[in-house]
Design an enzyme around this catalytic site. Structure first.
Site, mmCIF file in Angstrom:
data_model
loop_
_atom_site.group_PDB
_atom_site.id
_atom_site.type_symbol
_atom_site.label_atom_id
_atom_site.label_comp_id
_atom_site.label_asym_id
_atom_site.label_seq_id
_atom_site.Cartn_x
_atom_site.Cartn_y
_atom_site.Cartn_z
ATOM 1 N N GLY A 226 0.888 -1.431 0.202
ATOM 2 C CA GLY A 226 -0.203 -0.067 -0.043
ATOM 3 C C GLY A 226 0.946 1.241 -0.068
ATOM 4 C CB SER A 227 0.026 4.655 0.666
ATOM 5 O OG SER A 227 -0.678 4.654 1.973
ATOM 6 N N GLY B 23 1.769 2.544 5.535
ATOM 7 C CA GLY B 23 2.926 1.544 6.224
ATOM 8 C C GLY B 23 3.671 2.068 7.426
ATOM 9 C CD GLU C 246 5.140 -2.966 -3.482
ATOM 10 O OE1 GLU C 246 5.189 -1.822 -3.692
ATOM 11 O OE2 GLU C 246 4.034 -3.619 -4.193
ATOM 12 C CB CYS D 117 3.415 -0.975 -6.538
ATOM 13 S SG CYS D 117 3.392 -2.601 -7.010
#
Length: 466
Positions: A146-147, A151, A168, A202
């Site tokens: 995610g972002s 995170g 990630e 991503c």
């Protein structure tokens, strides 16, 4: 199901979700067990009489919080690695892709039942932030896709129980085009790199650096391709590109474009829309080519996650490397040159976890390779050998070799209570094992043997006196 839930085309869903998952399963079945078996290592000079190995044990229950952009693969990717390495797993799907997640869970349940596995080995759950927070507090490891903002919050929660974390967190991947390439060939790859799944990748290409000698021809080729691209509802016709999944994201993309235009950029090409209803317009964004980009623009610094191609000139390999590294992100890069050695040299100097030479994102189809980044793109790796072992407790084990008459014993001079010449013995032992030349080591060995002999003689004399 993926196409319906995210708006991507059927081709993009098959390419990005089905193929990658099939490749992961194929690799796990072919090689996975090999990389989870005990791995014997060198015991070194001082432990020559020992066997050394690394064992891989299940961690227990792994938690995964995954993003909406690849709902099928993002469930199966952590699930396959976790279960194959002996763990249970609870996967929280994004609130933006919960519908398909529940359907995929039925596939998993049917597969577990088919092989007689426990039906509670895998869970797929839905919810919002509080659900994710509860999951992080309840598992033995967390994998998050995610972002960067979320995170960081996950790391704070994970710190309370000190569980391992793999993050990630997206990217701002550089796509570098040298002057010695086949421009039409690279242009096709560049457009796919930017528009796959409407740019919601991503590891999508988000910054295009093109050598000034081929800049004009590259832009012309890219514009020609992008103008032929039509975006529309995937199940209402044959469209090249689908929708933007998250409501309101199209407005953010337009704000990034407007900021670039205000700072001197220019739109030189846009794709078209298909048959859109009035209520669906904000779910689509036209593929857009922008020139005269520079790093003062938010479009070149923030992760866009959309079908935009900002293109910037460079004059030398050193400048391309500098520009590529001028980012908070560091997930991947793609470098194109007619000289493969040159492309490798450029890629080797870019701060990222994934590099493709004369290709884009091919790394992810090589499932033996780890996937992950540096800086704001996160840390830790999933996929590949490293990702599989990251689902394990890695345990070092040392034991005696079966050698007759040899067993582990503390040398007499350093047994408690230590002898007067204990340091001399230890000093000579170090020199024997690690001296810089053979003569120093032999002299030290003679001294070690002499001290041991003297120690044994003293011990024998003491026993006779008693």
């Amino acid at each position: 199901m993926s196409s319906r839930d995210t708006g991507k085309t059927m081709v993009d869903a098959s390419l990005g979700e089905i193929m990658t998952t099939c490749e992961k399963i194929t690799w796990l079945l072919a090689e996975g067990e090999r990389w989870l078996k005990p791995e014997y290592r060198c015991s070194g000079r001082s432990m020559l009489h020992k066997k050394s190995k690394v064992e891989f044990h299940p961690l227990g229950v792994i938690g995964a919080i995954v993003s909406w952009n690849y709902p099928f693969h993002n469930i199966f990717n952590p699930m396959l690695a976790a279960v194959f390495s002996g763990n249970g797993i609870v996967i929280k799907v994004s609130e933006h892709a919960s519908w398909s997640g529940c359907f995929y869970f039925r596939i998993i349940q049917a597969a577990l039942a088919a092989v007689g596995a426990p039906d509670n080995l895998v869970h797929v759950i839905t919810g919002f932030a509080e659900t994710g927070e509860a999951l992080v507090s309840s598992v033995d490891k967390i994998i998050f896709v995610g972002s960067p903002g979320v995170g960081k919050m996950i790391m704070k929660t994970a710190a309370e129980t000190l569980i391992p974390v793999t993050l990630e967190l997206g990217g701002k991947d550089a796509f570098i085009v040298c002057e010695d390439v086949d421009v039409p060939h690279v242009a096709q790859i560049a457009v796919r790199a930017a528009l796959q799944s409407s740019g919601q990748n991503c590891a999508g290409a988000e910054r295009f650096y093109v050598h000034r000698d081929v800049y004009s021809s590259f832009v012309a080729e890219v514009v020609k391709i992008v103008k032929s691209v039509c975006a529309g509802p995937p199940h209402a016709g044959r469209y090249d590109m689908g929708a933007i999944c998250m409501q309101g994201h199209a407005e953010r993309l337009q704000n990034l474009v407007n900021d670039a235009l205000d700072k001197g950029a220019e739109i030189v090409g846009r794709g078209s829309f298909g048959n859109l209803g009035e209520d669906a317009v904000d779910q689509f964004f036209p593929p857009t080519v922008i020139v005269n980009a520079d790093h003062s623009m938010k479009l070149m610094q923030e992760e866009a996650f959309g079908p935009i191609m900002p293109i910037m000139k460079f004059s030398s390999d050193e400048e391309a490397i500098m520009l590529a590294n001028d980012s908070n992100y560091g997930l991947g890069c793609a470098v194109f040159s007619g000289n493969q050695h040159r492309a490798r040299e450029i890629a080797s100097k870019i701060d990222c976890g994934v590099a493709a030479i004369n290709d884009f994102a091919s790394n992810y189809m090589c499932q033996s390779l780890p996937f992950g980044g540096v800086k704001h793109s996160g840390f830790g790796r999933f996929a590949g050998i490293e990702g599989l072992r990251a689902c394990c407790l890695v345990k070092s084990v040392v034991e005696d070799r079966w050698w007759p008459y040899i067993k582990t014993k503390i040398p007499k001079p350093i047994q408690y209570p230590v002898a007067e010449n204990c340091f001399e013995f230890q000093e000579s032992l170090v020199e024997t094992l690690y001296g810089l030349n053979i003569w120093d080591r032999l002299r030290a060995l003679v001294n070690v043997l002499k001290i041991l002999s003297d120690q044994n003689s003293s011990a024998s004399g003491a026993r006779r006196n008693q």
